[in-house]
Design a protein around this motif. Structure first.
Motif, short mmCIF file in Angstrom:
data_model
loop_
_atom_site.label_atom_id
_atom_site.label_comp_id
_atom_site.label_asym_id
_atom_site.label_seq_id
_atom_site.Cartn_x
_atom_site.Cartn_y
_atom_site.Cartn_z
N THR A 1 0.83 -1.21 0.00
CA THR A 1 0.00 0.00 0.00
C THR A 1 0.87 1.26 0.00
N CYS B 1 0.82 4.04 -2.97
CA CYS B 1 0.04 5.24 -2.66
C CYS B 1 0.82 6.36 -1.98
N GLY C 1 0.32 9.70 -3.56
CA GLY C 1 -1.05 10.02 -3.90
C GLY C 1 -1.53 11.28 -3.20
N VAL D 1 -0.28 7.97 4.45
CA VAL D 1 -0.24 6.58 3.96
C VAL D 1 0.67 5.74 4.85
N TRP E 1 -5.77 -2.89 -11.10
CA TRP E 1 -5.09 -1.59 -11.15
C TRP E 1 -4.01 -1.60 -12.23
N LYS F 1 -5.69 4.77 -6.23
CA LYS F 1 -4.56 5.26 -5.43
C LYS F 1 -5.05 6.01 -4.19
N ASP F 2 -6.18 6.71 -4.34
CA ASP F 2 -6.74 7.44 -3.20
C ASP F 2 -7.61 6.55 -2.32
N PRO G 1 -5.71 3.48 0.71
CA PRO G 1 -5.45 3.76 2.13
C PRO G 1 -6.71 3.70 2.99
#
Length: 273
Positions: free
Chosen positions: A93, A97, A100, A107, A158, A176-177, A180
């Motif tokens: 993760t 991210c 991001g 993150v 993805w 990407k948003d 998290p």
């Protein structure tokens, strides 16, 4: 302890080896040049997490079938699970991210939060669960492998959006948003008291109607044909089914009490934790 069950131990360690290779792939992806090379490494890590889940599903079953289940095996399994399904998804993760909209600090904190709750969930599992088959018919809280499966199977589509379907770049930015937030919720579900069914044990215990075999064959075929999305829908559906069934049971329990005019008794303590 002077003896060790060789086969279950090797299967359990296969889980950890997959986790190590996945972590190496994530590190390579974070330093790779170009989106295609970067996402290819992240995709490799996602598939390695799924392979580790196969080892995790087999080791306990093999140990109980061969009557070699032990406390050592339980502890080793949880240590391997913590690394592969707690540390590696958190690292994955962060790798995906950290640049991001949330920024790398948020993150990083969310990834650490997920990892810590995975460790807590596994420690609680070790304390509350025995080696007998009866303890493996239902889970309390979302299992860590299933939680890691959600993260891994988000990465697979993805990669498709990022590298093969440039027109769907907005979907990639959304993921990407969203990731998290998703692992934050997954962490809470892992330490909750929400019950989750153990589908694998139910399928493998005793004979089943022929129609069950046909249904499984159809599901496998759909997964093979549409694996980019089918795996994610399956894991996400499993993560959601626990809270849905829990809420349904609570509503049905309160309904008859209200119909009789008697107030529903509040549960002792926190029903979720």
């Amino acid at each position: 302890m002077r003896t060790v069950a060789i086969l279950p131990t090797l299967i359990t360690l296969g889980n950890a080896v997959c986790g190590l290779f996945a972590a190496i792939a994530i590190a390579k992806g974070m330093s790779a040049i170009g989106d295609a090379a970067r996402m290819a490494e992240f995709e490799k890590a996602a598939y390695l997490i799924l392979v580790a889940m196969i080892f995790d599903a087999l080791d306990g079953k093999v140990a109980r079938m061969t009557r070699t289940a032990s406390n050592f095996g339980t502890q080793l399994d949880s240590l391997c699970d913590f690394f592969t399904f707690g540390v590696v998804p958190a690292f994955l993760t962060y790798g995906l991210c950290h640049d991001g909209a949330f920024g790398y600090r948020v993150v990083l904190v969310v990834s650490a939060f997920y990892m810590c709750l995975a460790a807590t969930r596994l420690a609680r599992f070790n304390v509350e669960t025995g080696t007998d088959e009866k303890y493996h018919r239902e889970f309390t809280g979302l299992p860590t492998p299933a939680s890691a499966g959600v993260v891994a199977t988000i990465v697979i589509p993805w990669v498709v959006f990022e590298t093969k379907w440039p027109a769907a770049a907005n979907v990639s930015a959304f993921l990407k948003d969203a990731l998290p937030v998703i692992i934050f919720v997954l962490g809470i579900l892992m330490v909750s008291r929400v019950p989750y069914p153990h589908f694998l044990n139910k399928l493998m215990r005793g004979p089943r109607p022929f129609v069950t075999f046909v249904e499984i064959a159809v599901i496998v075929l759909l997964v093979v044909l549409f694996h980019y999305f089918a795996l994610f829908l399956g894991f996400m559906g499993y993560a959601v089914i626990g809270p849905v069934l829990w809420a349904r049971s609570r509503l049905l329990r309160r309904g008859p009490a209200k119909a009789r005019g008697a107030p529903a008794e509040p549960p002792a303590g926190n029903p979720l934790f």
